[in-house]
Design a protein around this motif. Sequence first.
Motif, PDB file in Angstrom:
ATOM      1  N   UNK A  41      28.265  12.513  -0.200  1.00 38.67           N
ATOM      2  CA  UNK A  41      27.199  11.952  -1.033  1.00 38.67           C
ATOM      3  C   UNK A  41      27.623  10.652  -1.737  1.00 38.67           C
ATOM      4  N   UNK A  42      28.792  10.681  -2.392  1.00 40.10           N
ATOM      5  CA  UNK A  42      29.138   9.523  -3.214  1.00 40.10           C
ATOM      6  C   UNK A  42      29.451   8.303  -2.351  1.00 40.10           C
ATOM      7  N   UNK A  43      30.298   8.487  -1.313  1.00 41.16           N
ATOM      8  CA  UNK A  43      30.607   7.360  -0.421  1.00 41.16           C
ATOM      9  C   UNK A  43      29.338   6.773   0.232  1.00 41.16           C
ATOM     10  N   UNK A  44      28.465   7.594   0.821  1.00 45.14           N
ATOM     11  CA  UNK A  44      27.245   7.010   1.396  1.00 45.14           C
ATOM     12  C   UNK A  44      26.407   6.236   0.372  1.00 45.14           C
ATOM     13  N   UNK A  45      26.332   6.703  -0.854  1.00 42.52           N
ATOM     14  CA  UNK A  45      25.585   5.943  -1.859  1.00 42.52           C
ATOM     15  C   UNK A  45      26.261   4.602  -2.144  1.00 42.52           C
ATOM     16  N   UNK A  46      27.585   4.629  -2.212  1.00 44.97           N
ATOM     17  CA  UNK A  46      28.313   3.390  -2.453  1.00 44.97           C
ATOM     18  C   UNK A  46      28.053   2.379  -1.332  1.00 44.97           C
ATOM     19  N   UNK A  47      28.070   2.868  -0.099  1.00 40.76           N
ATOM     20  CA  UNK A  47      27.844   1.985   1.049  1.00 40.76           C
ATOM     21  C   UNK A  47      26.429   1.413   1.033  1.00 40.76           C
ATOM     22  N   UNK A  48      25.459   2.234   0.685  1.00 36.55           N
ATOM     23  CA  UNK A  48      24.075   1.753   0.654  1.00 36.55           C
ATOM     24  C   UNK A  48      23.884   0.705  -0.442  1.00 36.55           C
ATOM     25  N   UNK A  49      24.411   0.994  -1.641  1.00 35.03           N
ATOM     26  CA  UNK A  49      24.317   0.004  -2.733  1.00 35.03           C
ATOM     27  C   UNK A  49      24.993  -1.299  -2.306  1.00 35.03           C
ATOM     28  N   UNK A  50      26.165  -1.152  -1.682  1.00 37.83           N
ATOM     29  CA  UNK A  50      26.949  -2.312  -1.309  1.00 37.83           C
ATOM     30  C   UNK A  50      26.254  -3.154  -0.238  1.00 37.83           C
ATOM     31  N   UNK A  51      25.743  -2.500   0.783  1.00 38.93           N
ATOM     32  CA  UNK A  51      25.085  -3.234   1.865  1.00 38.93           C
ATOM     33  C   UNK A  51      23.866  -4.003   1.361  1.00 38.93           C
ATOM     34  N   UNK A  52      23.022  -3.325   0.574  1.00 32.03           N
ATOM     35  CA  UNK A  52      21.817  -3.992   0.083  1.00 32.03           C
ATOM     36  C   UNK A  52      22.207  -5.158  -0.830  1.00 32.03           C
ATOM     37  N   UNK A  53      23.230  -4.947  -1.662  1.00 30.74           N
ATOM     38  CA  UNK A  53      23.650  -6.019  -2.566  1.00 30.74           C
ATOM     39  C   UNK A  53      24.224  -7.203  -1.801  1.00 30.74           C
ATOM     40  N   UNK A  54      25.024  -6.919  -0.765  1.00 31.35           N
ATOM     41  CA  UNK A  54      25.597  -7.990   0.057  1.00 31.35           C
ATOM     42  C   UNK A  54      24.497  -8.839   0.694  1.00 31.35           C
ATOM     43  N   UNK A  55      23.524  -8.166   1.286  1.00 37.29           N
ATOM     44  CA  UNK A  55      22.453  -8.911   1.952  1.00 37.29           C
ATOM     45  C   UNK A  55      21.586  -9.651   0.934  1.00 37.29           C
ATOM     46  N   UNK A  56      21.257  -8.964  -0.158  1.00 38.28           N
ATOM     47  CA  UNK A  56      20.355  -9.555  -1.156  1.00 38.28           C
ATOM     48  C   UNK A  56      20.993 -10.773  -1.811  1.00 38.28           C
ATOM     49  N   UNK A  57      22.315 -10.703  -2.085  1.00 41.27           N
ATOM     50  CA  UNK A  57      22.938 -11.806  -2.806  1.00 41.27           C
ATOM     51  C   UNK A  57      23.159 -13.026  -1.915  1.00 41.27           C
ATOM     52  N   UNK A  58      23.027 -12.840  -0.618  1.00 43.48           N
ATOM     53  CA  UNK A  58      23.176 -13.984   0.284  1.00 43.48           C
ATOM     54  C   UNK A  58      21.833 -14.459   0.834  1.00 43.48           C
ATOM     55  N   UNK A  59      20.772 -13.910   0.320  1.00 41.20           N
ATOM     56  CA  UNK A  59      19.456 -14.284   0.814  1.00 41.20           C
ATOM     57  C   UNK A  59      18.708 -14.967  -0.322  1.00 41.20           C
ATOM     58  N   UNK A  60      18.114 -16.136  -0.037  1.00 38.44           N
ATOM     59  CA  UNK A  60      17.440 -16.944  -1.055  1.00 38.44           C
ATOM     60  C   UNK A  60      16.453 -16.141  -1.907  1.00 38.44           C
ATOM     61  N   UNK A  61      15.485 -15.513  -1.242  1.00 40.56           N
ATOM     62  CA  UNK A  61      14.397 -14.873  -1.975  1.00 40.56           C
ATOM     63  C   UNK A  61      14.058 -13.503  -1.389  1.00 40.56           C
ATOM     64  N   UNK A  62      15.081 -12.845  -0.878  1.00 42.33           N
ATOM     65  CA  UNK A  62      14.928 -11.506  -0.292  1.00 42.33           C
ATOM     66  C   UNK A  62      14.014 -11.518   0.934  1.00 42.33           C
ATOM     67  N   UNK A  63      13.765 -12.738   1.480  1.00 42.16           N
ATOM     68  CA  UNK A  63      12.914 -12.881   2.662  1.00 42.16           C
ATOM     69  C   UNK A  63      13.415 -12.042   3.838  1.00 42.16           C
TER      70      UNK A  63
END
Length: 288
Positions: free
Chosen positions: A191-213
């Motif tokens: 449970x904890x590792x999968x949540x960490x990976x999901x938070x991390x992946x979304x944050x990685x993509x979101x922080x490198x995308x101008x407007x979440x397009x």
Amino acid sequence: SAEPIIGRLAVIGLGLIGGSFAKGMRESGLCREVVGCDRDPATLRQAVPLGVVDFITDDLASAVQGADLIMLAVPVLAMEQVLGQLAQLELGQAVITDAGSTKNVVVDAVRGAFGYLLPQFVPGHPIAGSERSGVEAADALLFRNHKVILTPLAETSEAALTLVRRSWRALGADVEDMPLADHDEVLAATSHLPHLLAFSLVDTLASRSENLEIFRYAAGGFRDFTRIAASDPVMWRDVFLANRDAVLRSLDNFTHDLSRLRAAVEDGDANALLGVFTRARSAREHFS
Ligand code: NAD
């Protein structure tokens, strides 16, 4: 509905988990009255209209007064403070249980607050999450056909354990015992590792995308995998602070394997890629 075996149930923390437990117990007929306590005024205001509890209070002492069962459903690092306050009160014969996602810190907090392991304390954890949070997400059916893990200790009273088991079963849950020593390790991996990976992946993509397009191009796989990144940040912050060592062990295994997979991608190692994907697919088919 069942004969009431509990006079008053007090639920401390009326979010997704506490609210769902309170609502389900109210509807089960297993208790005569349910009182809810939360420190958030907006949560308290909604709890009665939503049918989650019969009464509300922001005062822990009044909530637990005369209670036969007390459910603690606050974030895991808030348990210490709540238990510290409980230790100052006259609790009579009340059985106390909790729903915290990690169990070592909660058991340590009980020992710290009371000076010993209360026989009437039953550590518990419903394996029935949702990415939704707060009292509006309370659902009487949340635990139906889901596992609830109890980690009773040598000190735990049989009567307290029976009451907590009966309560979860009344909500349709499948109750299992697990040694305390195993719980946080197992949950770190599943449970904890999968949540960490999901938070991390979304944050990685979101922080490198101008407007979440880019999320417009996210298909089913991405949605399924990242759904849990919408979970409550405070609840999850507490889980990673509380379960540091077990999460690190699991994360190190993952990081090791991920770097091998990275090498396979870099080297164009078709066999290595096929090997990992084939093994993972067969493992996944085995448990689905
Ligand atoms: P939530 O954020 O929906 O609700 C937590 C509630 O506790 C909030 O209403 C908050 O105002 C209240 N609260 C915080 N500190 C408090 C305090 N000191 N006194 C009184 N109220 C306080 O969170 P949740 O998902 O319901 O999680 C509750 C517990 O259940 C946590 O320990 C969590 O680890 C555990 N749990 C969560 C899930 C899940 O998937 N959400 C699954 C299993 C177990």
